[in-house]
Enzyme design. Structure first.
Site, PDB file in Angstrom:
ATOM      1  N   TYR A 153       0.834  -1.214   0.000  1.00 41.79           N
ATOM      2  CA  TYR A 153       0.000   0.000   0.000  1.00 41.79           C
ATOM      3  C   TYR A 153       0.872   1.269   0.000  1.00 41.79           C
ATOM      4  CZ  TYR A 153      -2.875   3.661   2.280  1.00 41.79           C
ATOM      5  OH  TYR A 153      -3.491   4.829   2.620  1.00 41.79           O
ATOM      6  N   PHE A 161      10.411  -0.170   2.841  1.00 42.23           N
ATOM      7  CA  PHE A 161       9.063  -0.429   3.352  1.00 42.23           C
ATOM      8  C   PHE A 161       8.822  -1.916   3.629  1.00 42.23           C
ATOM      9  CE2 PHE A 161       8.442   3.276   0.472  1.00 42.23           C
ATOM     10  CZ  PHE A 161       7.883   4.170   1.365  1.00 42.23           C
ATOM     11  N   PHE A 195       6.299  -7.015   7.445  1.00 41.63           N
ATOM     12  CA  PHE A 195       4.930  -7.392   7.837  1.00 41.63           C
ATOM     13  C   PHE A 195       4.431  -6.338   8.820  1.00 41.63           C
ATOM     14  CE2 PHE A 195       6.267 -12.033   7.088  1.00 41.63           C
ATOM     15  CZ  PHE A 195       5.719 -12.042   5.820  1.00 41.63           C
ATOM     16  N   SER A 213       7.161   3.152  12.874  1.00 44.73           N
ATOM     17  CA  SER A 213       5.738   3.160  13.267  1.00 44.73           C
ATOM     18  C   SER A 213       5.536   3.793  14.631  1.00 44.73           C
ATOM     19  CB  SER A 213       5.253   1.712  13.313  1.00 44.73           C
ATOM     20  OG  SER A 213       3.996   1.644  13.918  1.00 44.73           O
ATOM     21  N   TYR A 221       4.996  -6.467  16.700  1.00 51.71           N
ATOM     22  CA  TYR A 221       5.238  -5.649  15.507  1.00 51.71           C
ATOM     23  C   TYR A 221       6.044  -4.396  15.882  1.00 51.71           C
ATOM     24  CZ  TYR A 221       4.204  -2.061  12.058  1.00 51.71           C
ATOM     25  OH  TYR A 221       4.313  -1.030  11.168  1.00 51.71           O
ATOM     26  N   LYS A 224       9.917  -3.079  14.816  1.00 50.46           N
ATOM     27  CA  LYS A 224      10.235  -1.776  14.200  1.00 50.46           C
ATOM     28  C   LYS A 224      11.289  -1.041  15.028  1.00 50.46           C
ATOM     29  CE  LYS A 224       7.793  -1.645  10.443  1.00 50.46           C
ATOM     30  NZ  LYS A 224       8.044  -1.093   9.118  1.00 50.46           N
ATOM     31  N   ASN A 271      -1.605   6.853  11.756  1.00 52.65           N
ATOM     32  CA  ASN A 271      -2.529   6.057  10.920  1.00 52.65           C
ATOM     33  C   ASN A 271      -2.559   6.563   9.482  1.00 52.65           C
ATOM     34  OD1 ASN A 271      -3.263   5.505  13.763  1.00 52.65           O
ATOM     35  ND2 ASN A 271      -4.752   4.174  12.783  1.00 52.65           N
ATOM     36  N   HIS A 304      -7.884  -2.615   8.528  1.00 50.11           N
ATOM     37  CA  HIS A 304      -7.844  -1.188   8.864  1.00 50.11           C
ATOM     38  C   HIS A 304      -9.211  -0.536   8.793  1.00 50.11           C
ATOM     39  CE1 HIS A 304      -3.500  -1.859   8.048  1.00 50.11           C
ATOM     40  NE2 HIS A 304      -3.489  -1.246   9.209  1.00 50.11           N
ATOM     41  N   ILE A 344     -17.550  -1.565  15.859  1.00 51.99           N
ATOM     42  CA  ILE A 344     -16.786  -0.586  16.645  1.00 51.99           C
ATOM     43  C   ILE A 344     -16.136  -1.365  17.783  1.00 51.99           C
ATOM     44  CG2 ILE A 344     -16.956   1.436  18.145  1.00 51.99           C
ATOM     45  CD1 ILE A 344     -19.451   2.255  16.474  1.00 51.99           C
ATOM     46  N   GLY A 368      -4.916  -4.900  22.871  1.00 49.65           N
ATOM     47  CA  GLY A 368      -3.719  -4.113  22.559  1.00 49.65           C
ATOM     48  C   GLY A 368      -3.996  -2.749  21.960  1.00 49.65           C
ATOM     49  N   ASP A 369      -5.281  -2.343  21.841  1.00 42.30           N
ATOM     50  CA  ASP A 369      -5.582  -1.023  21.266  1.00 42.30           C
ATOM     51  C   ASP A 369      -5.447   0.080  22.322  1.00 42.30           C
ATOM     52  OD1 ASP A 369      -6.098  -1.247  18.583  1.00 42.30           O
ATOM     53  OD2 ASP A 369      -8.242  -1.618  18.829  1.00 42.30           O
TER      54      ASP A 369
HETATM   55  N1  UDP Z   1     -11.361  -0.288  14.549  1.00 43.88           N
HETATM   56  C1  UDP Z   1     -12.696  -0.566  14.754  1.00 43.88           C
HETATM   57  N2  UDP Z   1     -13.302  -1.460  13.934  1.00 43.88           N
HETATM   58  C2  UDP Z   1     -12.662  -2.096  12.922  1.00 43.88           C
HETATM   59  C3  UDP Z   1     -11.287  -1.802  12.704  1.00 43.88           C
HETATM   60  C4  UDP Z   1     -10.667  -0.901  13.530  1.00 43.88           C
HETATM   61  O1  UDP Z   1     -13.340  -0.022  15.664  1.00 43.88           O
HETATM   62  O2  UDP Z   1     -13.287  -2.926  12.249  1.00 43.88           O
HETATM   63  C5  UDP Z   1     -10.688   0.696  15.408  1.00 43.88           C
HETATM   64  C6  UDP Z   1      -9.452   0.175  16.125  1.00 43.88           C
HETATM   65  O3  UDP Z   1      -9.833  -0.407  17.365  1.00 43.88           O
HETATM   66  C7  UDP Z   1      -8.632   1.441  16.306  1.00 43.88           C
HETATM   67  C8  UDP Z   1      -9.002   2.285  15.087  1.00 43.88           C
HETATM   68  O4  UDP Z   1     -10.226   1.734  14.580  1.00 43.88           O
HETATM   69  O5  UDP Z   1      -9.042   2.135  17.452  1.00 43.88           O
HETATM   70  C9  UDP Z   1      -7.966   2.230  13.982  1.00 43.88           C
HETATM   71  O6  UDP Z   1      -7.657   0.884  13.739  1.00 43.88           O
HETATM   72  P1  UDP Z   1      -6.711   0.435  12.545  1.00 43.88           P
HETATM   73  O7  UDP Z   1      -6.623  -1.061  12.584  1.00 43.88           O
HETATM   74  O8  UDP Z   1      -7.193   1.060  11.273  1.00 43.88           O
HETATM   75  O9  UDP Z   1      -5.308   1.110  12.882  1.00 43.88           O
HETATM   76  P2  UDP Z   1      -4.366   1.008  14.192  1.00 43.88           P
HETATM   77  O10 UDP Z   1      -4.670   2.229  14.998  1.00 43.88           O
HETATM   78  O11 UDP Z   1      -4.660  -0.262  14.903  1.00 43.88           O
HETATM   79  O12 UDP Z   1      -2.998   1.042  13.604  1.00 43.88           O
END
Ligand code: UDP
Length: 332
Positions: free
Chosen positions: A11, A73, A76, A117, A141, A145, A170, A189, A207, A284-285
């Site tokens: 990408y 780039f 993974f 990242s 990941y 990095k 992002n 994503h 969500i 992990g979010d």
């Molecule tokens: N997210 C979500 N639903 C989805 C995919 C992602 O709510 O189907 C949320 C995810 O929990 C994060 C944000 O969207 O808070 C961005 O997620 P993404 O995977 O795009 O990028 P990241 O921040 O993990 O690199």
């Protein structure tokens, strides 16, 4: 000037290839097509189906094409997968970078821009995140990095390979013509997944948690347009060549948007009601990730063109409408 792009079928790499070609650089690409798509690589570039861990092939490309600088780039990049198969990430990301640096040293190529990242920072409470924030990755990941960055530091000291590491937040959106854009299989994503609803490819967007400590309870992220991101790579490449000095920069917008805000903006752009349902948190979010990009703006003289999420989503929407099935490798 001759530039080698590793991971040029991915990408972000495919956008770098196209934009560098438009600026009249000579572009060589290596990619093993494990996650990238040959269809997304601009035909004007020289393409080599080469794995970055294949040292003799990498050296051959560096020498044959008289490469002056590398933009790296190839890696993974799925956080969830990296927790399940961390050694696969160490092998491709860390070992791949090690071999690339050895090849550069042997071929006497001394400048590299490197795709790092925000995941190197881990969970932080103080926003925005600056480059001197302590790095404590919370997933494999991000750890790879950070290991790649550290390897570059020592390769600089020992072998004089100067690097600029760019820590992305992002990355989103697509090339303005809609020719190339974000296409992963499987897709994880947020923006491409949201847009699959108006495309008729899924019934709703999930969500991942609405009980975070944020104003609307959903996670906040800092979205940056792919073309602005690539612009920063070109500026970084010119800077590292000009100054012969290694450095690290964050790339983000300085502004945060919640998952709910992104869904709402996508409804307006696509003129579709986009059904959303709340599911559990994704492991992990972090609740909030917002970059300070002041250093990149000041020192790289980086000026962003896309300053609102609607225009970022609109570019992604254009791409997805033109490429409903994404890209393929059938022609490889
Ligand atoms: N997210 C979500 N639903 C989805 C995919 C992602 O709510 O189907 C949320 C995810 O929990 C994060 C944000 O969207 O808070 C961005 O997620 P993404 O995977 O795009 O990028 P990241 O921040 O993990 O690199």
């Amino acid at each position: 000037m001759n530039v080698l792009i590793t991971g040029g079928a991915g990408y972000i790499g495919s956008h770098a290839v196209k934009i560098l070609l438009e600026r009249e650089y000579n572009v060589s690409v290596i990619d093993n097509l494990s996650t990238g798509y040959i269809d997304s690589v601009d035909k004007r570039a020289k393409f080599y189906n080469v794995d970055v861990r294949d040292k003799s092939s990498v050296i051959k490309v560096l020498l044959d094409d008289h490469i002056n600088a590398v933009i790296h780039f190839a890696a993974f990049s799925l956080v969830g997968e990296s927790m399940k198969v961390p050694l696969k990430y160490y092998d491709n990301n860390v070992q791949g970078t090690k071999v690339l640096l050895e090849a550069m040293s042997e071929a006497n190529v001394k400048h590299i821009v490197f795709s790092s990242s925000a995941a190197v920072y881990g969970e932080k409470t103080v926003m925005p995140i600056t480059e001197d924030t302590l790095e404590i990755p919370t997933n494999a990941y991000g750890e790879t990095k950070l290991a790649m960055e550290k390897m570059m530091k020592w390769a600089d000291i020992a072998h004089g390979i100067k690097y600029i590491a760019l820590r992305y937040f992002n990355v989103a959106g697509a090339f303005h013509t809609g020719e190339i854009g974000e296409s992963h299989n499987p897709e994880t994503h947020l923006i491409p997944l949201i847009l699959q609803v108006p495309l008729g490819k899924r019934n709703n967007i999930s969500i991942f948690g609405d009980d975070y400590d944020t104003p609307d309870g959903t996670c906040i992220r800092d979205y940056i347009h792919i073309e602005d991101l690539i612009e920063a790579h070109i500026l970084a490449m010119l800077k590292v060549i000009d100054t012969n000095k290694s450095d690290i920069f964050n790339l983000g917008s300085g502004a945060g948007f919640s998952v709910l805000e992104m869904i709402e903006a996508s409804r307006k752009v696509s003129e579709h009601p986009i059904k959303a349902i709340v599911t559990g948190r994704r492991a992990g979010d972090p609740a909030r990730l917002i970059a300070s990009s002041e250093k990149a703006e000041r020192e790289l003289k980086w000026i962003k063109k896309y300053n609102d999420v609607s225009s970022i989503i609109a570019s992604a929407w254009k791409f997805h409408q033109l490429h409903k099935e994404g890209f393929s490798n059938e022609n490889k």
